[in-house]
Design a protein around this motif. Sequence first.
Motif, mmCIF file in Angstrom:
data_model
loop_
_atom_site.group_PDB
_atom_site.id
_atom_site.type_symbol
_atom_site.label_atom_id
_atom_site.label_comp_id
_atom_site.label_asym_id
_atom_site.label_seq_id
_atom_site.Cartn_x
_atom_site.Cartn_y
_atom_site.Cartn_z
ATOM 1 N N LEU A 94 0.857 -1.345 -0.037
ATOM 2 C CA LEU A 94 -0.087 -0.258 0.151
ATOM 3 C C LEU A 94 0.909 1.411 0.010
ATOM 4 O O LEU A 94 0.371 2.329 -1.028
ATOM 5 C CB LEU A 94 -0.828 -0.085 1.481
ATOM 6 N N LEU A 95 1.804 0.789 0.813
ATOM 7 C CA LEU A 95 3.056 1.981 1.461
ATOM 8 C C LEU A 95 3.296 2.662 -0.375
ATOM 9 O O LEU A 95 4.088 3.520 -0.937
ATOM 10 C CB LEU A 95 3.471 2.124 1.906
ATOM 11 N N ALA A 96 3.875 1.334 -1.190
ATOM 12 C CA ALA A 96 4.654 1.768 -2.683
ATOM 13 C C ALA A 96 3.246 2.345 -3.559
ATOM 14 O O ALA A 96 4.227 3.393 -4.577
ATOM 15 C CB ALA A 96 4.906 0.160 -3.156
ATOM 16 N N LYS A 97 2.328 1.803 -3.087
ATOM 17 C CA LYS A 97 1.546 2.243 -4.689
ATOM 18 C C LYS A 97 0.820 3.509 -4.187
ATOM 19 O O LYS A 97 1.129 4.869 -4.823
ATOM 20 C CB LYS A 97 0.099 1.142 -4.135
ATOM 21 N N PHE A 98 1.110 4.376 -2.769
ATOM 22 C CA PHE A 98 0.996 5.732 -2.830
ATOM 23 C C PHE A 98 1.915 6.775 -2.705
ATOM 24 O O PHE A 98 1.989 7.441 -3.796
ATOM 25 C CB PHE A 98 1.037 6.199 -1.210
ATOM 26 N N CYS A 99 3.022 5.932 -2.723
ATOM 27 C CA CYS A 99 4.264 6.512 -3.216
ATOM 28 C C CYS A 99 4.578 6.951 -4.790
ATOM 29 O O CYS A 99 4.520 7.817 -5.726
ATOM 30 C CB CYS A 99 5.761 5.963 -2.964
ATOM 31 N N ARG A 100 3.259 5.814 -5.839
ATOM 32 C CA ARG A 100 3.829 5.860 -7.099
ATOM 33 C C ARG A 100 2.713 6.597 -7.714
ATOM 34 O O ARG A 100 2.947 8.436 -8.449
ATOM 35 C CB ARG A 100 3.515 4.432 -7.457
ATOM 36 N N LEU A 101 1.831 7.331 -7.022
ATOM 37 C CA LEU A 101 1.067 7.426 -6.990
ATOM 38 C C LEU A 101 0.635 8.741 -6.511
ATOM 39 O O LEU A 101 0.702 9.998 -7.920
ATOM 40 C CB LEU A 101 -0.752 7.083 -6.996
ATOM 41 N N PHE A 102 1.699 9.125 -5.479
ATOM 42 C CA PHE A 102 2.145 10.867 -4.987
ATOM 43 C C PHE A 102 3.213 11.328 -6.120
ATOM 44 O O PHE A 102 3.013 12.139 -6.419
ATOM 45 C CB PHE A 102 2.153 10.708 -4.475
ATOM 46 N N ASP A 108 0.795 21.406 -6.997
ATOM 47 C CA ASP A 108 -0.951 21.893 -5.816
ATOM 48 C C ASP A 108 -1.721 21.253 -5.692
ATOM 49 O O ASP A 108 -1.933 21.374 -4.663
ATOM 50 C CB ASP A 108 -1.377 23.363 -7.190
ATOM 51 N N ASP A 109 -2.038 19.860 -6.272
ATOM 52 C CA ASP A 109 -2.372 17.910 -5.954
ATOM 53 C C ASP A 109 -1.902 18.582 -4.639
ATOM 54 O O ASP A 109 -3.068 17.774 -3.673
ATOM 55 C CB ASP A 109 -2.582 18.346 -6.918
ATOM 56 N N LEU A 110 -0.508 17.876 -4.699
ATOM 57 C CA LEU A 110 0.164 16.855 -3.937
ATOM 58 C C LEU A 110 0.095 17.570 -2.579
ATOM 59 O O LEU A 110 0.307 17.461 -1.067
ATOM 60 C CB LEU A 110 1.321 16.410 -4.125
ATOM 61 N N GLY A 111 -0.058 19.328 -2.308
ATOM 62 C CA GLY A 111 0.069 20.141 -1.426
ATOM 63 C C GLY A 111 -1.288 20.503 -1.296
ATOM 64 O O GLY A 111 -1.370 20.264 0.543
ATOM 65 N N LEU A 112 -2.596 19.859 -1.798
ATOM 66 C CA LEU A 112 -3.526 19.793 -0.643
ATOM 67 C C LEU A 112 -4.007 18.637 -0.649
ATOM 68 O O LEU A 112 -4.580 18.465 0.556
ATOM 69 C CB LEU A 112 -5.799 19.937 -1.937
ATOM 70 N N VAL A 113 -3.256 17.080 -0.712
ATOM 71 C CA VAL A 113 -3.500 16.210 -0.420
ATOM 72 C C VAL A 113 -2.888 16.039 1.460
ATOM 73 O O VAL A 113 -3.092 15.555 2.183
ATOM 74 C CB VAL A 113 -3.295 15.179 -1.064
#
Length: 123
Positions: A94-102, A108-113
């Motif tokens: 799950l962490l690897a998937k988050f890293c890939r998606l982020f 700007d989108d990453l800052g919002l998340v």
Amino acid sequence: MITGDRLRELRKERKFSQGEIEKRTGLLRCYISRVENGHTVPAIETLEKFARALEVPMYQLFNDGEQPPKLPNLPKRKPGAGIEWGNKGKDARLLAKFCRLFSRMKGDDLGLVLFMAQKMAKR
């Protein structure tokens, strides 16, 4: 050892004035004086600037000797001691998937998340 005293000592050994250090680091002379007199504690990045300006390795800002200090002989970590989240199994995937998606997101989108995550964590 007080860092400011050591910085002043190294500066005087090399016969540099505070003005020369100011030119070499880009830091204001009054700030250099505040650090040397112990009124301000510099950040690591600032200490790196001082070390480059004084032409010494970083460890010499904290150590009087010519050789770096010996590292303590710490016991090795046991293989099963890693209990951090995302260390293995389903959580690691799950962490690897988050890293890939982020990594695909715009700034700007990453800052919002991340902002939303901080707000949720405070609850």
